[in-house]
Enzyme design. Sequence first.
Site, PDB file in Angstrom:
ATOM      1  N   ASP A  63      30.667  39.588  35.243  1.00  0.00           N
ATOM      2  CA  ASP A  63      31.164  40.892  35.674  1.00  0.00           C
ATOM      3  C   ASP A  63      30.067  41.938  35.819  1.00  0.00           C
ATOM      4  O   ASP A  63      30.298  43.000  36.400  1.00  0.00           O
ATOM      5  CB  ASP A  63      32.222  41.404  34.693  1.00  0.00           C
ATOM      6  CG  ASP A  63      33.549  40.688  34.838  1.00  0.00           C
ATOM      7  OD1 ASP A  63      33.759  40.030  35.874  1.00  0.00           O
ATOM      8  OD2 ASP A  63      34.376  40.763  33.917  1.00  0.00           O
TER       9      ASP A  63
ATOM     10  N   LYS B 113      39.151  46.392  29.274  1.00  0.00           N
ATOM     11  CA  LYS B 113      40.218  45.895  30.143  1.00  0.00           C
ATOM     12  C   LYS B 113      40.561  44.446  29.828  1.00  0.00           C
ATOM     13  O   LYS B 113      41.732  44.087  29.663  1.00  0.00           O
ATOM     14  CB  LYS B 113      39.793  46.035  31.604  1.00  0.00           C
ATOM     15  CG  LYS B 113      40.648  45.258  32.606  1.00  0.00           C
ATOM     16  CD  LYS B 113      40.066  45.367  33.996  1.00  0.00           C
ATOM     17  CE  LYS B 113      40.863  44.554  35.005  1.00  0.00           C
ATOM     18  NZ  LYS B 113      40.536  43.119  34.981  1.00  0.00           N
ATOM     19  N   ASN B 114      39.544  43.581  29.757  1.00  0.00           N
ATOM     20  CA  ASN B 114      39.810  42.151  29.606  1.00  0.00           C
ATOM     21  C   ASN B 114      40.419  41.820  28.248  1.00  0.00           C
ATOM     22  O   ASN B 114      41.206  40.884  28.127  1.00  0.00           O
ATOM     23  CB  ASN B 114      38.525  41.350  29.835  1.00  0.00           C
ATOM     24  CG  ASN B 114      38.087  41.381  31.285  1.00  0.00           C
ATOM     25  OD1 ASN B 114      38.890  41.654  32.183  1.00  0.00           O
ATOM     26  ND2 ASN B 114      36.810  41.123  31.533  1.00  0.00           N
TER      27      ASN B 114
ATOM     28  N   ARG C 198      46.385  39.741  38.043  1.00  0.00           N
ATOM     29  CA  ARG C 198      45.788  38.488  37.582  1.00  0.00           C
ATOM     30  C   ARG C 198      46.126  38.191  36.114  1.00  0.00           C
ATOM     31  O   ARG C 198      46.412  37.062  35.742  1.00  0.00           O
ATOM     32  CB  ARG C 198      44.267  38.564  37.752  1.00  0.00           C
ATOM     33  CG  ARG C 198      43.515  37.310  37.325  1.00  0.00           C
ATOM     34  CD  ARG C 198      43.697  36.195  38.310  1.00  0.00           C
ATOM     35  NE  ARG C 198      43.212  34.922  37.777  1.00  0.00           N
ATOM     36  CZ  ARG C 198      43.327  33.769  38.406  1.00  0.00           C
ATOM     37  NH1 ARG C 198      43.900  33.725  39.580  1.00  0.00           N
ATOM     38  NH2 ARG C 198      42.882  32.654  37.880  1.00  0.00           N
TER      39      ARG C 198
ATOM     40  N   ASP D 284      41.348  40.204  41.958  1.00  0.00           N
ATOM     41  CA  ASP D 284      40.160  40.302  42.792  1.00  0.00           C
ATOM     42  C   ASP D 284      40.053  39.164  43.789  1.00  0.00           C
ATOM     43  O   ASP D 284      40.404  38.022  43.482  1.00  0.00           O
ATOM     44  CB  ASP D 284      38.887  40.276  41.920  1.00  0.00           C
ATOM     45  CG  ASP D 284      38.705  41.565  41.146  1.00  0.00           C
ATOM     46  OD1 ASP D 284      39.163  42.598  41.638  1.00  0.00           O
ATOM     47  OD2 ASP D 284      38.104  41.525  40.065  1.00  0.00           O
TER      48      ASP D 284
ATOM     49  N   MET E 248      29.586  31.421  38.858  1.00  0.00           N
ATOM     50  CA  MET E 248      30.977  31.185  38.502  1.00  0.00           C
ATOM     51  C   MET E 248      31.986  31.544  39.593  1.00  0.00           C
ATOM     52  O   MET E 248      33.114  31.064  39.573  1.00  0.00           O
ATOM     53  CB  MET E 248      31.295  31.936  37.198  1.00  0.00           C
ATOM     54  CG  MET E 248      30.445  31.427  36.033  1.00  0.00           C
ATOM     55  SD  MET E 248      30.572  32.401  34.517  1.00  0.00           S
ATOM     56  CE  MET E 248      32.225  32.010  33.971  1.00  0.00           C
TER      57      MET E 248
END
EC number: 2.5.1.7
Length: 440
Positions: free
Chosen positions: A320, A22-23, A97, A121, A342
């Site tokens: 994540d 996804k990222n 995002r 998120d 983070m």
Amino acid sequence: MGTFIIEGGHQLKGDIQPQGAKNEALQILCAVLLTDQPVEINNVPDIIDVNKLIDLLNHLGVKVTKNGPESYTFQADKVDLDFLQSEEYKTLGRGLRGSIMLVGPLLARFGKGYIPRPGGDKIGRRRLDTHFEGFIKLGAKFRYNREEYFYGVEADELNGAYMLLDEASVTGTANIVMAAVLAKGATTIYNAACEPYLQQLCNMLVRMGAKIDGIGSNLLKIEGVKKLKGTTHTILPDMIEIGSWIGLAAMTRSEITIKNVKYDELGVIPATFRKLGITIERQGDDIFIPAHNDGYEIQNYIDGSILTIADAPWPGFTPDLLSIVLVVATQARGSVLIHQKMFESRLFFVDKLIDMGAKIILCDPHRASVIGHDFKSKLKATTMTSPDIRAGISLLIAALSAKGTSTIHNIEQIDRGYQNIDTRLRRIGAKITRLGNDKS
């Protein structure tokens, strides 16, 4: 609002193939705006966030051709810049995002880039300063409409510059790199993020004609070029999903093979799960997790002190997967401190696990101490709501291991990051039913 009904307590067995990352996909899809030539992208995950970005590109005038289930060709030869000022763009951009990474390519190629404050998120503050400070150093003028939460950067010409990023932001680095490849002169980015997905982006840009040195390090040097060409790119398997399946196998004491994982790109992920006592066997480019019928035991440090698992920029452990590690620890032998550095709101889902019987002490917004049950006491089924993607998959794993039938609402959050997850889990024996939306 969609719902999962999960009958827990069943061992699973079989093979599972990770989706495309996804990222990485969110970065790569934005990069198609850097050229007017066709760009073919393969292994694109069929998930809500990626599909929203593809739809947004389509609205921008990018030609989108679906070649197959996970393959697309994009051509941005007639981009509609007027759409950037429309109310529809503001609405679509707020829902994703990853839309922030449209700004760099638009600025580089067309001299202007606008974006509404992106959504995504609810895991605490995720500031955009790194992105826009980088654009300003390249010569862009910044403006912000506080009433509409609308950001903009404009420049007649971008010029290379030296910059030391205030944080090793992955999306910030990606955005600045995409702007710098078409800037005039040399750009140096120090404290750059160096995740495999960013390396993938840089290597794709090089194939398109960009000049980038230092790929894989935190010091990138970019010599701007006048134009980029088309290319073909294949997205890596999703390391977060791979970590999720490792956690699922351990918690359900299942025998699972995770196929085609690109093992050498996983960094410290396998080693981190091994610290929890999980057996991970590399078989070529697959990962085999045997059934942990005797449980798994958390390793202490050499001096006997309690293990701490914390997130950090790559090559550290990805934030994540901390929620997955936390859930897995609830059934381990021993204790562990989870330190989420983070994001300040990512651990708040632990109250759901406590309701299920987990022994967790939430020390503060960033730290949770977990005392494992060693499977002597199963988690109990409950009804819960998914607050974000990673907490959602963690609660799903907890439900699959729990005694009884659980209900998870707001599963759209899970669908944002996991492709057809219920269908894929049923293939390996999970008892999971979807209600309330049309995903299958």
